[in-house]
Design an enzyme around this catalytic site. Structure first.
Site, mmCIF file in Angstrom:
data_model
loop_
_atom_site.group_PDB
_atom_site.id
_atom_site.type_symbol
_atom_site.label_atom_id
_atom_site.label_comp_id
_atom_site.label_asym_id
_atom_site.label_seq_id
_atom_site.Cartn_x
_atom_site.Cartn_y
_atom_site.Cartn_z
ATOM 1 N N SER A 366 39.970 38.938 32.695
ATOM 2 C CA SER A 366 39.641 40.341 32.466
ATOM 3 C C SER A 366 39.495 40.628 30.965
ATOM 4 C CB SER A 366 40.707 41.221 33.123
ATOM 5 O OG SER A 366 40.280 42.550 33.250
ATOM 6 N N ASP A 479 37.505 41.183 39.392
ATOM 7 C CA ASP A 479 38.449 40.811 38.334
ATOM 8 C C ASP A 479 39.315 39.608 38.715
ATOM 9 O OD1 ASP A 479 40.870 40.926 36.601
ATOM 10 O OD2 ASP A 479 39.885 42.721 35.848
#
Length: 595
Positions: A366, A479
């Site tokens: 991320s 993610d």
């Protein structure tokens, strides 16, 4: 006649099994063994074979592979000189439970099943010692510990016409010498050192000189931390032996020249049975003033590589990084996800630089992937701080008035990634880099090691419900924090000698849960719920692998939220101060002998 060197190796191994042996006892036991030459790349036995004997490694190295029910074949152990292999199946009477292959030319002492039974009837204490060894081996394999690959023998193979082998070997030898003594050998130096012209070119069929050469090479490897094997310019027995003997072969190419696979690679380093081959790493040499690598993808095509290294000629830092990889001391930096809290990563990088701690490879999830990509591109901490402060003056979020798929539209995020990373390729980063995402279509984690950087980062940073999933080749990605918010396990698998992890998660102690700070979150907003809950699994996974970390940083970021994009200086400075203080405390612990 067998050399004293091999006899001593056999005796050392047998004493592990039988205890201290006097000369008469050793002579008696030795008669049960026969000597076997195994060429590098050959299979000793395969999973499922009937047990027909046990082996003692007098010289060389073996690797153990096990095949899972899903058909995946993994290396689970290495058998070094002086160790034994194959005894478990002799005791249990069951088929072999793994493949064993010679990773380099090896000389083994073999005892058949029939002779093993006769021998243990004469020396019953051997069964007790062998059983203990088996139990210890199984315990080591099942323990969740880092296993760094040890490289002793390094082959050097130029794969470009313009590669200056002598200059490269000289520079590599200098930097490797900081980690231990280095010996460089080629066919001429071997013939001269042994005093037998042509012995370097002896083939396996010439058993006496072949074994004499094998024992001499084994002796050199025991005397030096590294042995650099330099092949002949042309194909020869010595050239073949260099590749068989190497733990790692460095393929030395010149950036900008043809990336075509060299004839020696095709002959000796390409095989369907790639597990039997030595490890391979590509070294691309660049001009000293090169700003950024380009065209690396073509070089990686068709090659089975552990790593690729970009090395600027006359650049000491690049050669030092390559040497750390060969010495098993490469420093891997792992950066966790955390949205706006990711600015703290910049502060940690600055503190590491001030402490003189290098970074050799980077992995992240991320926002940690975004910051890691900047480190991999060669940006220092101050450059990151100046440019990111400018970039993130505006929040990368844009509210979706009708949130069918996500709270934010993701258009600002797409624009930002495209503007600053464009069509840059991951493999054109100065450092080896990976980031983590989750493939929704296949319901599986994904580790991005190559491809368009902005695309990989968009996949890694797409928090479910917050940003729309990234679409790559008609598949959806979200993610990586859903699976692993701090991918230290993957960094460990890569073999990093030192792992540094920056964890942006707030770890609340039991007594903190009743404080006013957390009491007000009994009715949190939608964004908080979505962001926090989507990361729970990944954060738990990350915490279970903290034991793999050498340097652990967890900046105190309780006072900021995941979307505090306007608090850049506070967050970055918190990361810097925390890392600096942690490093000072660690140094004090080393000096005082305290943990």
């Amino acid at each position: 006649m067998l050399s004293d060197f091999f006899e001593n190796r056999l005796r050392e191994a047998l004493q592990t099994l039988f205890g201290t042996l006097d000369d008469n006892t050793f002579s008696g036991i030795q008669t049960f063994f026969e000597w076997v030459d195994v060429q590098g790349g050959a299979c000793l036995f395969r999973q499922g074979d009937e047990a027909d004997g046990m082996y003692v490694v007098a010289s060389g190295r073996l690797r153990v592979f096990q095949q899972s029910a899903e058909g995946k074949r993994d290396a689970i152990a290495e058998i070094a000189a002086g160790e034994t292999v194959g005894e478990m199946a002799l005791i249990t009477g069951e088929p072999r439970n793994a493949d064993v292959m010679a990773m380099r030319d090896s000389v083994l002492a073999r005892i058949s099943l029939k002779d093993f039974e006769r021998l243990t009837s004469i020396y019953p204490q051997a069964l007790l010692h062998i059983s203990r060894n088996i139990i210890e081996r199984l315990q080591k394999r099942s323990a969740a510990v880092r296993r760094t690959k040890r490289i002793n023998n390094i082959g050097v193979c130029p794969v470009s016409e313009g590669a200056d082998k002598n200059s490269f070997v000289h520079a590599l030898r200098q930097t490797l010498s900081e980690h231990g003594e280095v010996l460089c050998i080629d066919s001429k130096s071997v013939d001269q050192s042994i005093g037998m012209p042509g012995i370097s070119q002896c083939a396996r069929g010439d058993s006496a000189p072949y074994r004499h050469l094998a024992s001499w090479l084994e002796q050199q490897e025991s005397l030096y931390r590294f042995v650099l094997y330099i092949p002949d310019e042309e194909d020869s027995e010595w050239t073949h032996r260099c590749f068989r003997q190497a733990d790692e072969v460095l393929l030395v190419g010149v950036a900008g020249q043809s990336s075509e696979i060299h004839p020696l690679e095709k002959r000796y380093l390409s095989s369907d049975e790639y597990h039997s081959l030595p490890g391979q790493s590509l070294v691309l040499l660049h001009a000293p003033d090169t700003q950024a690598p380009t065209g690396t993808a073509a070089w990686l095509q068709g090659r089975n590589l552990n790593f690729h290294h970009h090395v600027r000629q006359e650049h000491a830092g690049d050669f030092a990084r390559l040497a750390r990889f060969m010495a098993g001391k490469a420093v891997g930096l792992v950066l966790s996800g955390g949205a706006a809290k990711g600015f703290a990563h910049i502060g940690v990088v600055r503190a590491l630089e001030e402490a003189g701690i290098p970074i050799d490879l980077v992995g992240g999830t991320s926002m940690g992937a975004v910051m890691g990509a900047l480190v991999a591109r060669g940006w220092d901490g101050n450059t990151m701080r100046a440019r990111c402060r400018e970039v993130f003056k505006k929040s990368p979020t844009d509210i979706n008035l009708v949130p069918r798929v996500s709270i934010f539209k993701g258009r600002k995020l797409d624009s930002m990634l495209q503007e600053h990373f464009g069509h840059l390729m991951i493999e054109d980063s100065w450092l080896n880099f990976f980031c983590v995402s989750c493939n929704l279509t296949r319901n599986a984690p994904c580790f991005h090691y190559s491809g368009v950087l902005s695309t990989a980062l968009r996949a890694s940073i797409s928090i479910p419900g917050v940003f729309p999933p990234a679409e790559v080749d008609n598949e959806l990605y979200v993610d990586g924090g859903v699976f692993d918010n701090m991918p230290v396990e993957e960094m460990s698998r890569l073999g990093a000698g030192v792992i540094i992890a920056v964890d942006l998660q707030v770890h609340r102690k039991e007594e903190q849960l009743d404080t006013d700070v957390y009491r007000k979150r009994k009715l949190p907003n939608l964004l908080f719920v979505v962001m926090e809950s989507s990361m729970l699994s990944g954060r738990y996974h990350a915490q279970t692998h903290k034991n793999l970390v050498d340097f652990y940083f967890n900046p105190p970021l309780q006072s900021v939220s995941l979307i505090d994009w306007n608090k850049f200086d506070l967050i970055e400075d918190t990361g810097y101060r925390h890392a600096r203080e942690t490093l000072i405390q660690m140094q004090k612990g080393v000096l005082t002998g305290q943990p």
